[in-house]
Scaffold this motif. Structure first.
Motif, PDB file in Angstrom:
ATOM      1  N   UNK A  20       0.708  -9.115   5.224  1.00 22.48           N
ATOM      2  CA  UNK A  20      -0.316  -8.106   5.488  1.00 22.48           C
ATOM      3  C   UNK A  20      -1.400  -8.645   6.420  1.00 22.48           C
ATOM      4  N   UNK A  21      -1.766  -9.896   6.252  1.00 18.96           N
ATOM      5  CA  UNK A  21      -2.743 -10.520   7.146  1.00 18.96           C
ATOM      6  C   UNK A  21      -2.212 -10.583   8.570  1.00 18.96           C
ATOM      7  N   UNK A  22      -0.930 -10.893   8.725  1.00 18.42           N
ATOM      8  CA  UNK A  22      -0.319 -10.920  10.058  1.00 18.42           C
ATOM      9  C   UNK A  22      -0.365  -9.541  10.709  1.00 18.42           C
ATOM     10  N   UNK A  23      -0.001  -8.511   9.962  1.00 16.33           N
ATOM     11  CA  UNK A  23      -0.060  -7.158  10.511  1.00 16.33           C
ATOM     12  C   UNK A  23      -1.488  -6.816  10.935  1.00 16.33           C
ATOM     13  N   UNK A  24      -2.436  -7.148  10.082  1.00 14.74           N
ATOM     14  CA  UNK A  24      -3.843  -6.868  10.377  1.00 14.74           C
ATOM     15  C   UNK A  24      -4.258  -7.570  11.676  1.00 14.74           C
ATOM     16  N   UNK A  25      -3.871  -8.831  11.830  1.00 12.67           N
ATOM     17  CA  UNK A  25      -4.208  -9.608  13.017  1.00 12.67           C
ATOM     18  C   UNK A  25      -3.605  -8.993  14.277  1.00 12.67           C
ATOM     19  N   UNK A  60      -3.315   2.004   7.325  1.00 12.43           N
ATOM     20  CA  UNK A  60      -2.281   1.869   6.296  1.00 12.43           C
ATOM     21  C   UNK A  60      -2.235   0.442   5.745  1.00 12.43           C
ATOM     22  N   UNK A  61      -2.330  -0.537   6.632  1.00  6.47           N
ATOM     23  CA  UNK A  61      -2.317  -1.938   6.191  1.00  6.47           C
ATOM     24  C   UNK A  61      -3.540  -2.225   5.328  1.00  6.47           C
ATOM     25  N   UNK A  62      -4.702  -1.733   5.750  1.00  5.61           N
ATOM     26  CA  UNK A  62      -5.924  -1.944   4.955  1.00  5.61           C
ATOM     27  C   UNK A  62      -5.793  -1.329   3.572  1.00  5.61           C
ATOM     28  N   UNK A  63      -5.220  -0.144   3.505  1.00  2.48           N
ATOM     29  CA  UNK A  63      -5.009   0.514   2.214  1.00  2.48           C
ATOM     30  C   UNK A  63      -4.055  -0.299   1.346  1.00  2.48           C
ATOM     31  N   UNK A  64      -2.982  -0.782   1.951  1.00  7.24           N
ATOM     32  CA  UNK A  64      -2.016  -1.605   1.205  1.00  7.24           C
ATOM     33  C   UNK A  64      -2.681  -2.878   0.691  1.00  7.24           C
ATOM     34  N   UNK A  65      -3.528  -3.492   1.519  1.00  7.06           N
ATOM     35  CA  UNK A  65      -4.231  -4.704   1.079  1.00  7.06           C
ATOM     36  C   UNK A  65      -5.161  -4.399  -0.090  1.00  7.06           C
ATOM     37  N   UNK A  69      -4.816  -6.043  -3.757  1.00  4.63           N
ATOM     38  CA  UNK A  69      -5.916  -6.794  -4.370  1.00  4.63           C
ATOM     39  C   UNK A  69      -6.386  -6.146  -5.662  1.00  4.63           C
ATOM     40  N   UNK A  70      -6.482  -4.816  -5.670  1.00  8.70           N
ATOM     41  CA  UNK A  70      -6.972  -4.103  -6.851  1.00  8.70           C
ATOM     42  C   UNK A  70      -6.056  -4.271  -8.054  1.00  8.70           C
ATOM     43  N   UNK A  71      -4.769  -4.472  -7.789  1.00  7.34           N
ATOM     44  CA  UNK A  71      -3.818  -4.636  -8.889  1.00  7.34           C
ATOM     45  C   UNK A  71      -3.527  -6.107  -9.183  1.00  7.34           C
TER      46      UNK A  71
END
Length: 111
Positions: A20-25, A60-65, A69-71
Motif C-alpha cells: 500500500x505504501x508503494x502504491x501511495x508513493x 482508494x489506496x488511502x481508504x484501504x490503508x 490500520x483501523x482493524x
C-alpha cells in the motif's frame, strides 16, 4: 523468503502494508508528473483523464490503508482491487518513460 509460520495478521502486515505504501508513493509521483508536465504524445483530455484515474486510485489506496490500520491489520484486499492499481501504475510508468525518452532525444535550444 517469507516465514510461513507467521500468524495471518502478521503476514498481512508484512505484505500488505509495504504494498500500500508503494502504491501511495507511485500514485503521488504520477500525480505530480501529470500536473506539472505537458505530455506531448497525449491529448490534453487523455492526460486529464489519466490524472483523474490516478487521483481516484490514491483515494482508494488511502481508504484501504485506513481500514487496514483501523482493524489492526485484520483485513486483506481482494486481488480484483489490487490488479487495476498495478495496471495504472504500469501505465503511468510507461508514459513517464516515453516522456523522458522523447525529452532526451530533443535537440537543445541555445539562447
Amino acid at each position: 523468503m517469507l516465514n510461513q509460520n507467521l500468524p495471518e495478521p502478521e503476514l498481512l502486515k508484512t505484505l500488505l502494508q509495504p504494498l500500500l505504501e508503494d502504491f501511495k508513493y507511485w500514485f503521488g509521483r504520477s500525480q505530480t508528473f501529470l500536473e506539472n508536465e505537458k505530455v506531448s504524445f497525449l491529448e490534453p483530455q487523455q492526460q486529464s483523464e489519466l490524472l483523474a484515474r490516478v487521483k481516484q486510485a490514491q483515494q482508494e489506496v488511502s481508504t484501504a490503508q485506513l481500514m487496514f490500520q483501523a482493524t489492526g491489520g485484520q483485513v486483506g484486499i481482494d486481488m480484483a482491487t489490487l490488479v487495476p492499481w498495478h495496471q495504472l501504475v504500469t501505465e503511468c510508468w510507461k508514459v513517464a518513460i516515453r516522456f523522458r525518452s522523447e525529452q532526451a532525444t530533443q535537440p537543445e535550444v541555445e539562447l
